[in-house]
Design a protein around this motif. Sequence first.
Motif, PDB file in Angstrom:
ATOM      1  N   ALA A   1     -56.302  23.892 -37.601  1.00 22.39           N
ATOM      2  CA  ALA A   1     -55.199  24.632 -36.842  1.00 22.39           C
ATOM      3  C   ALA A   1     -56.337  26.311 -36.669  1.00 22.39           C
ATOM      4  O   ALA A   1     -56.745  26.974 -37.619  1.00 22.39           O
ATOM      5  CB  ALA A   1     -53.780  25.261 -36.692  1.00 22.39           C
ATOM      6  N   ASN A   2     -55.972  27.215 -35.098  1.00 22.07           N
ATOM      7  CA  ASN A   2     -56.826  28.261 -35.500  1.00 22.07           C
ATOM      8  C   ASN A   2     -55.121  29.806 -35.793  1.00 22.07           C
ATOM      9  O   ASN A   2     -54.353  28.932 -35.056  1.00 22.07           O
ATOM     10  CB  ASN A   2     -57.214  28.809 -33.662  1.00 22.07           C
ATOM     11  CG  ASN A   2     -58.085  28.423 -33.354  1.00 22.07           C
ATOM     12  OD1 ASN A   2     -59.461  28.630 -34.669  1.00 22.07           O
ATOM     13  ND2 ASN A   2     -58.312  27.647 -31.845  1.00 22.07           N
ATOM     14  N   VAL A   3     -55.884  30.219 -36.596  1.00 25.87           N
ATOM     15  CA  VAL A   3     -54.173  31.284 -37.042  1.00 25.87           C
ATOM     16  C   VAL A   3     -54.580  32.195 -36.900  1.00 25.87           C
ATOM     17  O   VAL A   3     -56.052  33.447 -37.530  1.00 25.87           O
ATOM     18  CB  VAL A   3     -54.605  30.692 -39.139  1.00 25.87           C
ATOM     19  CG1 VAL A   3     -54.013  31.790 -39.646  1.00 25.87           C
ATOM     20  CG2 VAL A   3     -54.668  29.187 -38.566  1.00 25.87           C
TER      21      VAL A   3
ATOM     22  N   GLU B   1     -50.959  20.993 -37.383  1.00 26.54           N
ATOM     23  CA  GLU B   1     -52.049  20.823 -37.107  1.00 26.54           C
ATOM     24  C   GLU B   1     -51.859  21.660 -35.134  1.00 26.54           C
ATOM     25  O   GLU B   1     -51.099  21.331 -34.300  1.00 26.54           O
ATOM     26  CB  GLU B   1     -52.167  19.760 -36.548  1.00 26.54           C
ATOM     27  CG  GLU B   1     -52.971  18.085 -37.426  1.00 26.54           C
ATOM     28  CD  GLU B   1     -53.079  16.747 -37.554  1.00 26.54           C
ATOM     29  OE1 GLU B   1     -52.694  16.511 -36.260  1.00 26.54           O
ATOM     30  OE2 GLU B   1     -53.099  16.474 -38.676  1.00 26.54           O
ATOM     31  N   GLY B   2     -52.618  22.135 -34.878  1.00 29.25           N
ATOM     32  CA  GLY B   2     -52.105  23.058 -33.538  1.00 29.25           C
ATOM     33  C   GLY B   2     -52.111  24.576 -33.539  1.00 29.25           C
ATOM     34  O   GLY B   2     -53.868  24.829 -34.045  1.00 29.25           O
TER      35      GLY B   2
ATOM     36  N   LYS C   1     -46.485  19.283 -35.271  1.00 25.23           N
ATOM     37  CA  LYS C   1     -47.954  19.365 -34.410  1.00 25.23           C
ATOM     38  C   LYS C   1     -47.644  20.028 -33.713  1.00 25.23           C
ATOM     39  O   LYS C   1     -46.215  20.391 -32.878  1.00 25.23           O
ATOM     40  CB  LYS C   1     -48.097  17.775 -34.264  1.00 25.23           C
ATOM     41  CG  LYS C   1     -49.358  17.250 -34.839  1.00 25.23           C
ATOM     42  CD  LYS C   1     -49.024  15.321 -33.643  1.00 25.23           C
ATOM     43  CE  LYS C   1     -50.041  14.619 -34.794  1.00 25.23           C
ATOM     44  NZ  LYS C   1     -50.074  13.588 -34.000  1.00 25.23           N
ATOM     45  N   GLY C   2     -48.627  21.349 -32.925  1.00 24.36           N
ATOM     46  CA  GLY C   2     -47.975  21.991 -31.735  1.00 24.36           C
ATOM     47  C   GLY C   2     -48.551  23.704 -32.072  1.00 24.36           C
ATOM     48  O   GLY C   2     -49.055  23.839 -32.841  1.00 24.36           O
ATOM     49  N   ASN C   3     -48.194  23.902 -30.775  1.00 26.76           N
ATOM     50  CA  ASN C   3     -47.912  25.595 -31.095  1.00 26.76           C
ATOM     51  C   ASN C   3     -47.079  25.920 -31.996  1.00 26.76           C
ATOM     52  O   ASN C   3     -45.945  26.441 -31.658  1.00 26.76           O
ATOM     53  CB  ASN C   3     -48.408  26.439 -30.225  1.00 26.76           C
ATOM     54  CG  ASN C   3     -49.556  26.160 -29.050  1.00 26.76           C
ATOM     55  OD1 ASN C   3     -50.560  26.012 -29.324  1.00 26.76           O
ATOM     56  ND2 ASN C   3     -49.722  25.745 -27.430  1.00 26.76           N
ATOM     57  N   PHE C   4     -47.134  27.079 -33.536  1.00 26.22           N
ATOM     58  CA  PHE C   4     -46.489  27.339 -34.451  1.00 26.22           C
ATOM     59  C   PHE C   4     -46.686  28.618 -34.032  1.00 26.22           C
ATOM     60  O   PHE C   4     -47.535  29.280 -35.139  1.00 26.22           O
ATOM     61  CB  PHE C   4     -47.109  26.074 -35.418  1.00 26.22           C
ATOM     62  CG  PHE C   4     -45.438  26.357 -36.736  1.00 26.22           C
ATOM     63  CD1 PHE C   4     -44.081  26.050 -36.002  1.00 26.22           C
ATOM     64  CD2 PHE C   4     -46.273  26.725 -37.821  1.00 26.22           C
ATOM     65  CE1 PHE C   4     -43.940  26.140 -37.432  1.00 26.22           C
ATOM     66  CE2 PHE C   4     -45.266  26.992 -39.131  1.00 26.22           C
ATOM     67  CZ  PHE C   4     -43.718  26.816 -38.229  1.00 26.22           C
ATOM     68  N   HIS C   5     -45.398  29.339 -33.399  1.00 30.40           N
ATOM     69  CA  HIS C   5     -45.339  30.856 -32.941  1.00 30.40           C
ATOM     70  C   HIS C   5     -44.621  31.087 -34.053  1.00 30.40           C
ATOM     71  O   HIS C   5     -43.465  30.841 -33.974  1.00 30.40           O
ATOM     72  CB  HIS C   5     -45.983  31.531 -31.571  1.00 30.40           C
ATOM     73  CG  HIS C   5     -47.284  30.414 -31.145  1.00 30.40           C
ATOM     74  ND1 HIS C   5     -46.982  31.047 -30.131  1.00 30.40           N
ATOM     75  CD2 HIS C   5     -48.214  30.515 -32.272  1.00 30.40           C
ATOM     76  CE1 HIS C   5     -48.809  30.753 -29.718  1.00 30.40           C
ATOM     77  NE2 HIS C   5     -49.038  30.288 -30.749  1.00 30.40           N
TER      78      HIS C   5
END
Lengths: 125, 233
Positions: free
Chosen positions: A59-61, A40-41, A24-28
């Motif tokens: 999520a946006n990818v 999710e994120g 969950k969150g911003n997965f960069h």
Amino acid sequence: MFNKENNSTIKNAETIIGPSIKVKGNFHGQGNMIIEGIVEGNIKTTGFLLVGDKSKITANVEAKNAKIAGVINGNIKIQEFLEIKASAKIFGDIEVANISIEKGAIINGKVTMIKEGLSQNVKEK
Amino acid sequence: MHVYIYDSFVNEKKNNSIVAKIETRITDLGLSGKIIRLNIVNSIFNAIENEIKKGAKTIIAVGGDKIFNQTVNAVVKLSKLSLNNKIPVGFIPVGKKNIFIANILGIEDTEMACDILSARMIKRVNLGKINDLFFVSNISVNTKGTIIEIDQSYTMEIFENGLISVINLPNKKLELIIKTKKTNNSSLLFKNLQIVNKKSDIIVDNAFNISSPVKIKTAKEKIDLIVGKKRKF
């Protein structure tokens, strides 16, 4: 699960999220990324992204190149080449330079072709 | 001068013969030095601090993985106080259960440990940091009930029983590895990580447990370790 071709990619991946993991969150990331679990994120990588057939992504990818076999609820931006497998279900808009879609894949959204290497929304003339 | 820090269990009767072997071998190799036997009243930090002030050139932990980790922590913290920032740490494992760190350092048995001290091959090693403690090798915790927060940007939950490990890589990076029985492993590199598990303790360097929450990151500090040719890094 992935075939032999995909397994060779897994060995080079800097990030692997297995099927029993929820993120969950911003997965960069900067390297190649394999996702088989739930996200999710937001997902962003400057490398290759592989979304497995069991994965569920809300999520946006964003990625340089991607192969998608799972479910994505969100917009997708791919700088170079996007391969959509038969098992994929995509609910969102796609921006990509080159695309291949297997028979059976579901896409509910707008597909926009952009110039290769550009992350901005640049339409081909 | 070599300073040997004996863990308290090393002084037990059952270890008499192995201690005699170590001391004979050390004398044969010309590595004799001061022996400090830890007990309830003397702290490892104060003991090492005193010996460094007196001019100790090498500190050797004798015992288990725990005493090795404590020695590393004491030497690094004393280095920060500018007492001496490049004192190498050696290790002589005692007991069959204490082979984890020894294996990483390339030490197969007690005799080999003494020979490695004599050869004095020194490797400067990156450290990881868990809260205020340094670790050399890894951190582990059960997946059950664990929530991981990475680089303050995302969290991870694991739905299957297994083991979470954080490995201190030689290239000054930390890697998170999640191994579960039924499905593929997960792995990723990170800079900062927080682990919360209200039920299970977190195991540091296979040596001791601490309770969560813990924050893990790469440490700025490094340590000189005396290693063997068969080291794992």
